[in-house]
Design a protein around this motif. Structure first.
Motif, PDB file in Angstrom:
ATOM      1  N   GLN A  84       0.846  -1.193   0.000  1.00  0.00           N
ATOM      2  CA  GLN A  84       0.000   0.000   0.000  1.00  0.00           C
ATOM      3  C   GLN A  84       0.883   1.245   0.000  1.00  0.00           C
ATOM      4  OE1 GLN A  84      -3.216  -0.332  -0.229  1.00  0.00           O
ATOM      5  NE2 GLN A  84      -3.928   1.774   0.022  1.00  0.00           N
ATOM      6  N   VAL A  85       0.495   2.215  -0.802  1.00  0.00           N
ATOM      7  CA  VAL A  85       1.226   3.477  -0.894  1.00  0.00           C
ATOM      8  C   VAL A  85       0.263   4.607  -0.602  1.00  0.00           C
ATOM      9  CG1 VAL A  85       2.456   5.050  -2.421  1.00  0.00           C
ATOM     10  CG2 VAL A  85       2.865   2.590  -2.573  1.00  0.00           C
ATOM     11  N   GLN A  86       0.691   5.525   0.227  1.00  0.00           N
ATOM     12  CA  GLN A  86      -0.098   6.731   0.477  1.00  0.00           C
ATOM     13  C   GLN A  86       0.612   7.920  -0.131  1.00  0.00           C
ATOM     14  OE1 GLN A  86      -0.770   6.741   4.771  1.00  0.00           O
ATOM     15  NE2 GLN A  86      -2.784   5.834   4.443  1.00  0.00           N
ATOM     16  N   LEU A  87      -0.142   8.743  -0.824  1.00  0.00           N
ATOM     17  CA  LEU A  87       0.398   9.898  -1.521  1.00  0.00           C
ATOM     18  C   LEU A  87      -0.219  11.169  -0.958  1.00  0.00           C
ATOM     19  CD1 LEU A  87       0.041   8.481  -5.146  1.00  0.00           C
ATOM     20  CD2 LEU A  87       2.087   8.448  -3.717  1.00  0.00           C
ATOM     21  N   ALA A 145       5.420  10.318  -0.847  1.00  0.00           N
ATOM     22  CA  ALA A 145       4.906   8.951  -0.853  1.00  0.00           C
ATOM     23  C   ALA A 145       5.411   8.172   0.351  1.00  0.00           C
ATOM     24  CB  ALA A 145       5.328   8.244  -2.136  1.00  0.00           C
ATOM     25  N   SER A 146       4.531   7.360   0.913  1.00  0.00           N
ATOM     26  CA  SER A 146       4.934   6.489   2.005  1.00  0.00           C
ATOM     27  C   SER A 146       5.433   5.174   1.439  1.00  0.00           C
ATOM     28  CB  SER A 146       3.754   6.231   2.936  1.00  0.00           C
ATOM     29  OG  SER A 146       2.756   5.512   2.239  1.00  0.00           O
ATOM     30  N   GLY A 147       6.100   4.406   2.237  1.00  0.00           N
ATOM     31  CA  GLY A 147       6.518   3.077   1.820  1.00  0.00           C
ATOM     32  C   GLY A 147       7.911   3.054   1.199  1.00  0.00           C
ATOM     33  N   ARG A 148       8.429   1.830   1.055  1.00  0.00           N
ATOM     34  CA  ARG A 148       9.789   1.664   0.558  1.00  0.00           C
ATOM     35  C   ARG A 148       9.843   1.296  -0.909  1.00  0.00           C
ATOM     36  NH1 ARG A 148      11.662  -2.611   4.972  1.00  0.00           N
ATOM     37  NH2 ARG A 148       9.508  -3.240   4.653  1.00  0.00           N
ATOM     38  N   THR A 149       8.687   1.324  -1.587  1.00  0.00           N
ATOM     39  CA  THR A 149       8.662   0.893  -2.976  1.00  0.00           C
ATOM     40  C   THR A 149       8.503   2.034  -3.955  1.00  0.00           C
ATOM     41  OG1 THR A 149       6.290   0.482  -2.704  1.00  0.00           O
ATOM     42  CG2 THR A 149       7.777  -1.405  -2.442  1.00  0.00           C
ATOM     43  N   PHE A 150       8.564   3.260  -3.473  1.00  0.00           N
ATOM     44  CA  PHE A 150       8.370   4.424  -4.348  1.00  0.00           C
ATOM     45  C   PHE A 150       9.294   4.373  -5.548  1.00  0.00           C
ATOM     46  CE2 PHE A 150       7.304   8.680  -5.490  1.00  0.00           C
ATOM     47  CZ  PHE A 150       8.480   9.299  -5.893  1.00  0.00           C
ATOM     48  N   SER A 151      10.526   3.997  -5.341  1.00  0.00           N
ATOM     49  CA  SER A 151      11.514   4.045  -6.419  1.00  0.00           C
ATOM     50  C   SER A 151      11.222   3.048  -7.532  1.00  0.00           C
ATOM     51  CB  SER A 151      12.914   3.793  -5.863  1.00  0.00           C
ATOM     52  OG  SER A 151      12.978   2.513  -5.258  1.00  0.00           O
ATOM     53  N   ALA A 198      -0.279  10.411  -8.795  1.00  0.00           N
ATOM     54  CA  ALA A 198      -0.704   9.025  -8.838  1.00  0.00           C
ATOM     55  C   ALA A 198       0.506   8.119  -9.017  1.00  0.00           C
ATOM     56  CB  ALA A 198      -1.699   8.816  -9.972  1.00  0.00           C
ATOM     57  N   ALA A 199       0.382   6.904  -8.508  1.00  0.00           N
ATOM     58  CA  ALA A 199       1.464   5.922  -8.591  1.00  0.00           C
ATOM     59  C   ALA A 199       0.939   4.618  -9.188  1.00  0.00           C
ATOM     60  CB  ALA A 199       2.038   5.654  -7.202  1.00  0.00           C
ATOM     61  N   ARG A 200       1.788   3.976  -9.973  1.00  0.00           N
ATOM     62  CA  ARG A 200       1.419   2.667 -10.518  1.00  0.00           C
ATOM     63  C   ARG A 200       2.523   1.675 -10.197  1.00  0.00           C
ATOM     64  NH1 ARG A 200       2.974   2.184 -16.469  1.00  0.00           N
ATOM     65  NH2 ARG A 200       1.095   0.924 -16.629  1.00  0.00           N
ATOM     66  N   ARG A 201       2.141   0.426  -9.913  1.00  0.00           N
ATOM     67  CA  ARG A 201       3.126  -0.586  -9.530  1.00  0.00           C
ATOM     68  C   ARG A 201       4.060  -0.921 -10.690  1.00  0.00           C
ATOM     69  NH1 ARG A 201      -1.425  -2.263  -6.425  1.00  0.00           N
ATOM     70  NH2 ARG A 201      -2.229  -3.501  -8.168  1.00  0.00           N
ATOM     71  N   ASP A 202       3.643  -0.633 -11.883  1.00  0.00           N
ATOM     72  CA  ASP A 202       4.498  -0.782 -13.058  1.00  0.00           C
ATOM     73  C   ASP A 202       5.505   0.371 -13.075  1.00  0.00           C
ATOM     74  OD1 ASP A 202       5.431  -0.604 -15.830  1.00  0.00           O
ATOM     75  OD2 ASP A 202       3.801  -1.997 -16.297  1.00  0.00           O
ATOM     76  N   PRO A 203       6.784   0.097 -13.304  1.00  0.00           N
ATOM     77  CA  PRO A 203       7.784   1.177 -13.267  1.00  0.00           C
ATOM     78  C   PRO A 203       7.766   2.112 -14.481  1.00  0.00           C
ATOM     79  CG  PRO A 203       8.812  -0.906 -13.871  1.00  0.00           C
ATOM     80  CD  PRO A 203       7.395  -1.225 -13.470  1.00  0.00           C
ATOM     81  N   ARG A 204       6.995   1.752 -15.492  1.00  0.00           N
ATOM     82  CA  ARG A 204       6.970   2.573 -16.699  1.00  0.00           C
ATOM     83  C   ARG A 204       6.030   3.763 -16.554  1.00  0.00           C
ATOM     84  NH1 ARG A 204       5.348  -2.073 -20.787  1.00  0.00           N
ATOM     85  NH2 ARG A 204       3.951  -2.458 -19.007  1.00  0.00           N
ATOM     86  N   PRO A 205       6.227   4.791 -17.354  1.00  0.00           N
ATOM     87  CA  PRO A 205       5.325   5.938 -17.327  1.00  0.00           C
ATOM     88  C   PRO A 205       4.016   5.602 -18.024  1.00  0.00           C
ATOM     89  CG  PRO A 205       6.923   6.209 -19.070  1.00  0.00           C
ATOM     90  CD  PRO A 205       7.302   4.962 -18.340  1.00  0.00           C
ATOM     91  N   SER A 206       2.965   6.351 -17.742  1.00  0.00           N
ATOM     92  CA  SER A 206       1.690   6.149 -18.412  1.00  0.00           C
ATOM     93  C   SER A 206       0.856   7.414 -18.325  1.00  0.00           C
ATOM     94  CB  SER A 206       0.911   4.994 -17.778  1.00  0.00           C
ATOM     95  OG  SER A 206      -0.394   4.905 -18.342  1.00  0.00           O
ATOM     96  N   TRP A 263      -3.740   7.000  -5.596  1.00  0.00           N
ATOM     97  CA  TRP A 263      -3.971   8.421  -5.862  1.00  0.00           C
ATOM     98  C   TRP A 263      -3.882   9.216  -4.571  1.00  0.00           C
ATOM     99  CZ3 TRP A 263      -4.990  10.517 -10.693  1.00  0.00           C
ATOM    100  CH2 TRP A 263      -5.173   9.595 -11.721  1.00  0.00           C
ATOM    101  N   GLY A 264      -3.385  10.451  -4.692  1.00  0.00           N
ATOM    102  CA  GLY A 264      -3.429  11.369  -3.575  1.00  0.00           C
ATOM    103  C   GLY A 264      -4.769  12.059  -3.502  1.00  0.00           C
TER     104      GLY A 264
END
Length: 124
Positions: free
Chosen positions: A1-4, A24-30, A97-105, A114-115
């Motif tokens: 889960q990610v909070q924005l 963003a919260s969490g360790r997966t932002f990058s 907004a964040a997506r688990r896919d590392p690519r842009p969209s 979403w924030g």
């Protein structure tokens, strides 16, 4: 889960510059692809800019290209949107907004988180 959480939205005059931030919260932002969207009063939410996980791929809406700059600092878990030469018609709530896919969209449906949005008002 990610909070924005977006910040930086204020009232500015036409032609001014403004920088929005999205923490963003969490360790997966990058590892996430990120995007900025906006929704003006009475209109549908629209794409503004997107960036891949390491900043190597960036795309903009035609209407903002050359004036807006999206960037990210993975060490700080923060996404930015530098907006220059703002126009009154760009008054809107701006969302990150964040997506688990590392690519842009540029597609809203491809984003997982979403924030709450930050209000930008541009006076003429």
């Amino acid at each position: 889960q990610v909070q924005l959480v977006e910040s930086g939205g204020v009232l500015v005059q036409a032609g001014d510059s403004l920088r929005l931030s999205c923490s963003a919260s969490g360790r997966t932002f990058s590892s996430y692809g990120m995007g900025w969207f906006r929704q003006a009063p009475g209109k549908e939410r629209e794409f503004v800019a997107t960036i891949n996980w390491n900043g190597g791929q960036i795309y903009y809406a035609v209407s903002v290209k050359g004036r807006f700059t999206i960037s990210r600092d993975n060490d700080k878990n923060t996404l930015y949107l530098q907006m220059n030469s703002l126009k009154p018609e760009e008054t809107a709530v701006y969302y990150c907004a964040a997506r688990r896919d590392p690519r842009p969209s540029n597609a809203q449906l491809e984003y997982d988180y979403w924030g709450q949005g930050t209000q930008v008002t541009v006076s003429s």
